[in-house]
Enzyme design. Structure first.
Site, short mmCIF file in Angstrom:
data_model
loop_
_atom_site.label_atom_id
_atom_site.label_comp_id
_atom_site.label_asym_id
_atom_site.label_seq_id
_atom_site.Cartn_x
_atom_site.Cartn_y
_atom_site.Cartn_z
N HIS A 81 1.14 1.13 15.92
CA HIS A 81 1.02 -0.09 16.76
C HIS A 81 2.18 -0.19 17.74
O HIS A 81 2.89 -1.20 17.80
CB HIS A 81 0.97 -1.34 15.88
CG HIS A 81 -0.24 -1.39 14.99
ND1 HIS A 81 -1.51 -1.57 15.48
CD2 HIS A 81 -0.38 -1.25 13.65
CE1 HIS A 81 -2.38 -1.54 14.48
NE2 HIS A 81 -1.72 -1.35 13.35
N GLU A 137 -4.17 4.15 14.15
CA GLU A 137 -5.04 3.23 14.89
C GLU A 137 -5.63 3.83 16.16
O GLU A 137 -6.52 3.23 16.75
CB GLU A 137 -4.31 1.93 15.21
CG GLU A 137 -3.21 2.00 16.26
CD GLU A 137 -1.86 2.44 15.68
OE1 GLU A 137 -1.80 2.83 14.51
OE2 GLU A 137 -0.86 2.40 16.43
N ASP A 162 -4.99 -11.15 14.01
CA ASP A 162 -4.05 -10.06 14.36
C ASP A 162 -4.13 -9.71 15.83
O ASP A 162 -3.24 -9.05 16.37
CB ASP A 162 -4.26 -8.84 13.46
CG ASP A 162 -5.63 -8.22 13.64
OD1 ASP A 162 -6.55 -8.90 14.13
OD2 ASP A 162 -5.79 -7.04 13.29
N LYS A 200 2.59 1.60 7.13
CA LYS A 200 2.99 0.76 8.25
C LYS A 200 3.97 1.47 9.16
O LYS A 200 4.60 2.46 8.78
CB LYS A 200 3.65 -0.53 7.73
CG LYS A 200 2.70 -1.47 7.04
CD LYS A 200 1.50 -1.82 7.86
CE LYS A 200 1.76 -2.90 8.88
NZ LYS A 200 0.49 -3.27 9.59
N ARG A 255 0.84 -1.20 0.00
CA ARG A 255 0.00 0.00 0.00
C ARG A 255 0.88 1.26 0.00
O ARG A 255 2.09 1.17 0.14
CB ARG A 255 -0.91 0.01 1.24
CG ARG A 255 -1.99 -1.06 1.19
CD ARG A 255 -2.73 -1.18 2.50
NE ARG A 255 -1.90 -1.77 3.54
CZ ARG A 255 -2.27 -1.92 4.81
NH1 ARG A 255 -3.46 -1.51 5.20
NH2 ARG A 255 -1.46 -2.47 5.69
N TYR A 268 0.18 4.03 10.56
CA TYR A 268 -0.08 3.05 11.61
C TYR A 268 1.21 2.91 12.40
O TYR A 268 2.29 2.75 11.81
CB TYR A 268 -0.44 1.68 11.01
CG TYR A 268 -1.83 1.58 10.43
CD1 TYR A 268 -2.97 1.73 11.23
CD2 TYR A 268 -2.03 1.28 9.09
CE1 TYR A 268 -4.25 1.64 10.71
CE2 TYR A 268 -3.31 1.18 8.56
CZ TYR A 268 -4.41 1.36 9.38
OH TYR A 268 -5.67 1.25 8.85
N1 LIG Z 1 -6.45 -10.21 9.63
C1 LIG Z 1 -6.56 -9.01 9.12
O1 LIG Z 1 -5.96 -8.68 8.12
C2 LIG Z 1 -7.49 -8.02 9.75
C3 LIG Z 1 -7.88 -6.87 9.05
C4 LIG Z 1 -8.78 -5.99 9.66
C5 LIG Z 1 -9.26 -6.26 10.94
N2 LIG Z 1 -8.83 -7.39 11.60
C6 LIG Z 1 -9.30 -7.76 12.95
O2 LIG Z 1 -10.63 -8.26 12.91
C7 LIG Z 1 -11.17 -8.17 14.23
C8 LIG Z 1 -12.57 -7.61 14.18
O3 LIG Z 1 -12.49 -6.23 13.81
P1 LIG Z 1 -13.80 -5.33 13.67
O4 LIG Z 1 -13.35 -4.04 13.10
O5 LIG Z 1 -14.90 -6.08 13.01
O6 LIG Z 1 -14.17 -5.11 15.22
P2 LIG Z 1 -15.57 -4.57 15.76
O7 LIG Z 1 -15.29 -3.97 17.09
O8 LIG Z 1 -16.28 -3.76 14.74
O9 LIG Z 1 -16.43 -5.91 15.97
C9 LIG Z 1 -16.14 -6.88 16.92
C10 LIG Z 1 -17.42 -7.56 17.33
O10 LIG Z 1 -17.07 -8.66 18.20
C11 LIG Z 1 -18.14 -8.79 19.11
N3 LIG Z 1 -17.78 -9.62 20.24
C12 LIG Z 1 -17.00 -9.31 21.30
N4 LIG Z 1 -16.95 -10.36 22.16
C13 LIG Z 1 -17.69 -11.36 21.62
C14 LIG Z 1 -18.03 -12.68 22.00
N5 LIG Z 1 -17.60 -13.20 23.15
N6 LIG Z 1 -18.81 -13.41 21.18
C15 LIG Z 1 -19.26 -12.90 20.02
N7 LIG Z 1 -19.00 -11.65 19.61
C16 LIG Z 1 -18.22 -10.88 20.38
C17 LIG Z 1 -18.46 -7.35 19.48
O11 LIG Z 1 -19.73 -7.23 20.09
C18 LIG Z 1 -18.38 -6.67 18.11
O12 LIG Z 1 -19.65 -6.61 17.48
C19 LIG Z 1 -10.17 -7.31 15.02
O13 LIG Z 1 -9.32 -8.16 15.76
C20 LIG Z 1 -9.38 -6.64 13.93
O14 LIG Z 1 -8.10 -6.23 14.37
C21 LIG Z 1 -7.96 -8.25 11.02
#
Ligand SMILES: NC(=O)c1ccc[n+]([C@@H]2O[C@H](COP(=O)([O-])OP(=O)(O)OC[C@H]3O[C@@H](n4cnc5c(N)ncnc54)[C@H](O)[C@@H]3O)[C@@H](O)[C@H]2O)c1
Length: 370
Positions: A96, A118, A270, A75, A15, A94
């Site tokens: 972190h 972030e 992550d 990054k 990116r 970012y």
């Molecule tokens: N792997 C990647 O490349 C990548 C990219 C972007 C985001 N992410 C990750 O994805 C994850 C989700 O991000 P997001 O933006 O959707 O977060 P978000 O805060 O919008 O959503 C998280 C959801 O999880 C729910 N939750 C919490 N505890 C729970 C439980 N015990 N049971 C069921 N649901 C529960 C919350 O109520 C919320 O609705 C984060 O860890 C983020 O860092 C990873």
């Protein structure tokens, strides 16, 4: 202001911090932009496009970092970029910092004003510069899941949407936040049978309204998760507890009980992952099979689609870049509480409490320093 855009150097990072449209808007507002040659190449944005937008293309990262008042990146800086730090430089990217004490130390020692994407907040207190990457990862999770469900990729050979006379695949999404809703949209669009599990009942109410009953909403508990996982063809993990490691909601036993050839995409990897058998993978080797279940656990999923991800990220970051440039960093930090929240290091002081706590360091409120 002179804004500098270096080429990203972190492994597999394609990116770029500012796109040609951003360059043009900054030039129109009376600023200057220098871009390292080939900075946008992997996001399909050529030097020529940057030049036409008004940027000056320079041959080295050193020149960008040396001349710019503000460096806009994607990054966190890595070792080779640290020698470019200097007193008063504004770095918007970012960061972190919590798990990287060395980088924190260097930013402090060199008195850099480090503003982290972030931790920038909007009026609702949410994190607007994280949202676009969750949108990308959520949508991608279904796309990659559908692909790994194909027989030749280790999956059970199920077509997500089925065909007339054959039922569609069952997609179970744990976490109905930004990742979850975007995964649900794509899965429904492809004709799958979708269930979404969240602990927040109000969120489930919203999802039920938004999708008008086209998906099943389930309250999160271990019994429901075990049952849903056993039935799933594609299981997507998108749970987040802000600031904490993801809870292991799908246990090893639950994975053992899943269908052979089912697919797990743990987007929350992550933050450590919400599936016990998930371990971080990379784009060069994204998936592995455990207990007969394909696991895809790439920690930076948006990196696979850098063109879209760059545009999505810069759509969100650009208004802040413009504000920092137009007002100057001091006035912007003073006047915008969201930008203030983003300031992690300020002229030698650590200014973000969560980073300070995780590194056992003192911190100052930036409002007292500007
Ligand atoms: N792997 C990647 O490349 C990548 C990219 C972007 C985001 N992410 C990750 O994805 C994850 C989700 O991000 P997001 O933006 O959707 O977060 P978000 O805060 O919008 O959503 C998280 C959801 O999880 C729910 N939750 C919490 N505890 C729970 C439980 N015990 N049971 C069921 N649901 C529960 C919350 O109520 C919320 O609705 C984060 O860890 C983020 O860092 C990873």
């Amino acid at each position: 202001m002179l804004i500098g855009v270096p080429k990203e150097v972190k492994d597999h990072e394609a990116r770029v911090g500012v796109v040609p449209a951003g360059v043009k808007a900054l030039m129109d507002a009376g600023h200057k932009v220098i871009v390292e040659t080939k900075a946008g190449e992997l996001s399909s944005m050529t030097d020529n496009e940057y030049k036409q937008a008004g940027a000056e293309i320079v041959g080295s990262a050193a020149e960008v970092w040396k001349r710019a008042d503000m460096v806009v990146k994607v990054k966190e800086p890595i070792a080779q970029e640290i020698p470019y730090f200097r007193d008063g430089l504004v770095l918007f990217t970012y960061l972190h910092l919590a798990p990287i004490p060395d980088l924190t130390e260097q930013l402090l020692k060199n008195k850099v004003i480090g503003i982290a994407y972030e931790t920038v907040t909007d009026r609702n207190g949410t994190l607007p510069l994280l949202t676009p990457m969750s949108e990308v990862a959520g949508r991608m999770s279904v796309q990659v899941g559908a692909s790994y469900l194909e027989h030749e990729r280790g999956g059970r050979g199920v077509l997500l949407g089925g065909v007339p006379g054959v039922p569609p695949a069952k997609v179970v999404i744990i976490g109905g936040g930004v990742v979850g809703i975007n995964a649900a949209k794509i899965a429904l669009g492809m004709g799958a049978d979708v269930a979404i599990i969240d602990i927040n009942l109000n969120r489930l109410r919203e999802l039920d309204d938004i999708f008008n009953g086209h998906l099943r909403t389930l309250a999160s508990n271990s019994y429901t998760i075990a049952k849903a996982a056993a039935e799933a063809d594609l299981l997507i993990g998108g749970v987040l507890i802000p600031g904490a490691s993801a809870p292991k909601l799908v246990t090893r036993e639950m994975v053992k009980n899943m269908k052979k050839g089912a697919v797990i995409v743990d987007v929350a990897i992550d933050q450590g992952g919400c599936i016990e058998t998930a371990r971080p993978t990379t784009h060069s080797n994204p998936a592995y099979i455990e207990y007969g279940v394909v696991h895809y656990c790439v920690t930076n999923m948006p990196g696979a689609v850098p063109h879209t991800s760059t545009l999505a990220l810069t759509n969100a970051t650009f208004p802040y870049v413009m504000k920092l440039a137009n007002q100057g960093p001091m006035a912007a930090i003073k006047s915008d509480s969201g930008i203030r929240e983003g300031v992690n290091t300020f002229k030698g002081s650590l200014t973000y409490s969560a980073v300070a706590q995780s590194q056992n360091k003192p911190w100052r409120n930036v409002a007292e320093l500007v």
